[in-house]
Design a protein around this motif. Structure first.
Motif, PDB file in Angstrom:
ATOM      1  N   PRO B   8       0.772  -1.212  -0.135  1.00  0.00           N
ATOM      2  CA  PRO B   8      -0.392  -0.371  -0.241  1.00  0.00           C
ATOM      3  C   PRO B   8       0.636   1.403   0.236  1.00  0.00           C
ATOM      4  N   GLN B   9      -0.015   2.640   0.010  1.00  0.00           N
ATOM      5  CA  GLN B   9       0.676   3.611  -0.616  1.00  0.00           C
ATOM      6  C   GLN B   9       1.308   4.009   1.242  1.00  0.00           C
ATOM      7  N   SER B  10       0.551   3.473   2.026  1.00  0.00           N
ATOM      8  CA  SER B  10       1.006   4.010   3.395  1.00  0.00           C
ATOM      9  C   SER B  10       0.080   2.735   4.502  1.00  0.00           C
ATOM     10  N   LEU B  11       1.290   2.351   5.219  1.00  0.00           N
ATOM     11  CA  LEU B  11       0.781   1.306   6.304  1.00  0.00           C
ATOM     12  C   LEU B  11       0.984   1.623   7.787  1.00  0.00           C
ATOM     13  N   ILE B  12       0.168   1.257   8.652  1.00  0.00           N
ATOM     14  CA  ILE B  12       0.406   1.336  10.024  1.00  0.00           C
ATOM     15  C   ILE B  12       0.050   0.250  11.082  1.00  0.00           C
ATOM     16  N   ILE B  13       0.997  -0.662  11.560  1.00  0.00           N
ATOM     17  CA  ILE B  13       0.718  -1.633  12.356  1.00  0.00           C
ATOM     18  C   ILE B  13       1.510  -1.608  13.438  1.00  0.00           C
ATOM     19  N   LEU B  14       0.769  -2.747  14.785  1.00  0.00           N
ATOM     20  CA  LEU B  14       1.642  -2.506  16.143  1.00  0.00           C
ATOM     21  C   LEU B  14       2.513  -3.416  15.882  1.00  0.00           C
ATOM     22  N   GLU B  15       3.402  -2.789  16.593  1.00  0.00           N
ATOM     23  CA  GLU B  15       5.089  -3.214  17.405  1.00  0.00           C
ATOM     24  C   GLU B  15       4.658  -4.882  17.690  1.00  0.00           C
ATOM     25  N   GLY B  16       5.040  -5.433  17.219  1.00  0.00           N
ATOM     26  CA  GLY B  16       5.740  -7.658  17.418  1.00  0.00           C
ATOM     27  C   GLY B  16       4.682  -7.589  16.145  1.00  0.00           C
ATOM     28  N   LYS B  17       4.043  -6.700  15.062  1.00  0.00           N
ATOM     29  CA  LYS B  17       3.435  -7.765  14.128  1.00  0.00           C
ATOM     30  C   LYS B  17       4.239  -7.920  13.085  1.00  0.00           C
ATOM     31  N   ASN B  18       3.933  -8.424  12.329  1.00  0.00           N
ATOM     32  CA  ASN B  18       4.201  -8.503  10.996  1.00  0.00           C
ATOM     33  C   ASN B  18       3.546  -8.065   9.858  1.00  0.00           C
ATOM     34  N   CYS B  19       4.703  -7.604   8.289  1.00  0.00           N
ATOM     35  CA  CYS B  19       4.141  -7.188   7.647  1.00  0.00           C
ATOM     36  C   CYS B  19       3.974  -7.540   6.058  1.00  0.00           C
ATOM     37  N   THR B  20       3.367  -7.131   5.155  1.00  0.00           N
ATOM     38  CA  THR B  20       3.500  -7.275   4.112  1.00  0.00           C
ATOM     39  C   THR B  20       3.765  -5.955   3.078  1.00  0.00           C
ATOM     40  N   LEU B  21       4.664  -6.263   2.018  1.00  0.00           N
ATOM     41  CA  LEU B  21       4.432  -4.532   0.962  1.00  0.00           C
ATOM     42  C   LEU B  21       5.161  -5.747  -0.545  1.00  0.00           C
ATOM     43  N   LYS B  71       6.514 -10.479 -12.611  1.00  0.00           N
ATOM     44  CA  LYS B  71       6.625  -9.543 -12.400  1.00  0.00           C
ATOM     45  C   LYS B  71       6.295  -8.681 -10.581  1.00  0.00           C
ATOM     46  N   GLN B  72       6.556  -9.624  -9.860  1.00  0.00           N
ATOM     47  CA  GLN B  72       6.481  -8.904  -8.427  1.00  0.00           C
ATOM     48  C   GLN B  72       7.103  -9.198  -7.337  1.00  0.00           C
ATOM     49  N   SER B  73       7.320  -8.384  -6.467  1.00  0.00           N
ATOM     50  CA  SER B  73       7.914  -8.915  -5.887  1.00  0.00           C
ATOM     51  C   SER B  73       7.161  -8.091  -4.112  1.00  0.00           C
ATOM     52  N   SER B  74       7.765  -8.940  -2.786  1.00  0.00           N
ATOM     53  CA  SER B  74       7.399  -8.447  -1.665  1.00  0.00           C
ATOM     54  C   SER B  74       8.623  -8.620  -0.962  1.00  0.00           C
ATOM     55  N   LEU B  75       7.602  -7.548   0.419  1.00  0.00           N
ATOM     56  CA  LEU B  75       9.106  -7.594   1.524  1.00  0.00           C
ATOM     57  C   LEU B  75       8.376  -8.098   2.597  1.00  0.00           C
ATOM     58  N   HIS B  76       8.693  -9.069   3.562  1.00  0.00           N
ATOM     59  CA  HIS B  76       7.902  -9.410   4.430  1.00  0.00           C
ATOM     60  C   HIS B  76       9.171  -8.363   5.858  1.00  0.00           C
ATOM     61  N   ILE B  77       8.126  -8.274   6.702  1.00  0.00           N
ATOM     62  CA  ILE B  77       8.913  -7.449   7.929  1.00  0.00           C
ATOM     63  C   ILE B  77       8.096  -8.498   8.948  1.00  0.00           C
ATOM     64  N   THR B  78       9.440  -9.295   9.742  1.00  0.00           N
ATOM     65  CA  THR B  78       8.657 -10.233  10.777  1.00  0.00           C
ATOM     66  C   THR B  78       8.762  -9.344  12.315  1.00  0.00           C
ATOM     67  N   ALA B  79       7.761  -9.024  13.492  1.00  0.00           N
ATOM     68  CA  ALA B  79       8.177  -9.360  14.884  1.00  0.00           C
ATOM     69  C   ALA B  79       8.396  -7.193  14.295  1.00  0.00           C
ATOM     70  N   SER B  80       8.390  -6.806  13.918  1.00  0.00           N
ATOM     71  CA  SER B  80       8.177  -5.663  13.771  1.00  0.00           C
ATOM     72  C   SER B  80       7.815  -4.544  15.122  1.00  0.00           C
ATOM     73  N   GLN B  81       9.111  -3.673  14.511  1.00  0.00           N
ATOM     74  CA  GLN B  81       9.876  -2.812  16.118  1.00  0.00           C
ATOM     75  C   GLN B  81       9.639  -1.119  15.192  1.00  0.00           C
ATOM     76  N   LEU B  82       9.400  -0.839  16.452  1.00  0.00           N
ATOM     77  CA  LEU B  82       9.238   1.115  15.912  1.00  0.00           C
ATOM     78  C   LEU B  82      10.221   1.254  15.153  1.00  0.00           C
ATOM     79  N   SER B  83      12.017   1.019  14.850  1.00  0.00           N
ATOM     80  CA  SER B  83      12.831   0.996  14.395  1.00  0.00           C
ATOM     81  C   SER B  83      12.853   0.915  13.210  1.00  0.00           C
ATOM     82  N   ASP B  84      11.049   0.604  12.575  1.00  0.00           N
ATOM     83  CA  ASP B  84      11.080  -0.417  11.155  1.00  0.00           C
ATOM     84  C   ASP B  84      10.059   0.689  10.405  1.00  0.00           C
TER      85      ASP B  84
END
Lengths: 116, 114
Positions: B8-21, B71-84
């Motif tokens: 997405p253009q922007s995303l808000i998640i809680l600390e500790g959660k995973n996300c995929t861009l 022609k697709q790529s994703s970036l998965h962030i695990t156990a997100s931290q505030l510094s992410d």
């Protein structure tokens, strides 16, 4: 730190002023770039220098004038800018021989420019 | 025309959660795909690089995938931290007569909240 420094970090100038942005890289790279980053737009490549020679100029207005005196230094001279030129100006460098890293670009912190 | 689209253009998640861009591209001939992280007030920093033959690459809690067929790529962030909290930019390079022509995505702005 990425090894690429830019000065100044912030600049406010009037439309009649002349100023220069400076970029310096300490990585031994041979190619240097100027990019413009505006809000909600992708990075726009402005100029590319390879071994001090300008190899790319992406239709940038003449009010932006680059200078590359050697492989470690890159300048962007600004004169009679417009308010729409306000943006973050990023410098980057790479080694075109660094096949292992696929010529990854290393960016400086940028100069935040505001034209009044 | 070479293009890189991110969502997405922007995303808000809680600390500790995973996300995929997500990143879709139409760049050709494809050379490599990079994900950069750009902290506020800083320049972009490379996270991962993938060539045509690679379909996944990890860098700590960051895992990038590449499907060269779609022609697709994703970036998965695990156990997100505030510094992410940062903008994540997808960058695709094309081989253009011996040098690389680079196309940047607009980025996804991620905010991790406590």
């Amino acid at each position: 730190e990425t090894g690429v420094t830019q000065t100044p970090r912030h600049l406010v100038m009037g439309m009649t002023n002349k100023k220069s942005l400076k970029c310096e890289q300490h990585l031994g790279h041979n190619a240097m770039y100027w990019y413009k980053q505006s809000a909600k737009k992708p990075l726009e490549l402005m100029f590319v220098y390879n071994f001090k020679e300008q190899t790319e100029n992406n239709s940038v207005p003449s009010r932006f004038s680059p200078e590359c005196p050697n492989s470690s230094h890159l300048f962007l001279h600004l004169h009679t800018l417009q308010p729409e030129d306000s943006a973050l100006y990023l410098c980057a460098s790479t080694s075109t021989h660094d096949r292992a890293n696929q010529e990854t670009q290393y960016f400086g912190p940028g100069t935040r420019l505001l034209v009044l | 025309k070479n293009q890189v689209e991110q969502s997405p253009q922007s995303l808000i998640i809680l600390e500790g959660k995973n996300c995929t861009l997500q990143c879709n591209y139409t760049v050709s001939p494809f050379s490599n795909l990079r994900w950069y992280k750009q902290d506020t007030g800083r320049g972009p920093v490379s996270l991962t690089i993938m060539t045509f033959s690679e379909n996944t690459k990890s860098n700590g809690r960051y895992t990038a995938t590449l499907d060269a067929d779609t022609k697709q790529s994703s970036l998965h962030i695990t156990a997100s931290q505030l510094s992410d909290s940062a903008s994540y930019i997808c960058v695709v390079s094309a081989d253009s007569g011996g040098y690389q022509k680079v196309t940047f995505g607009i980025g996804t702005k991620l905010q991790v909240i406590p």
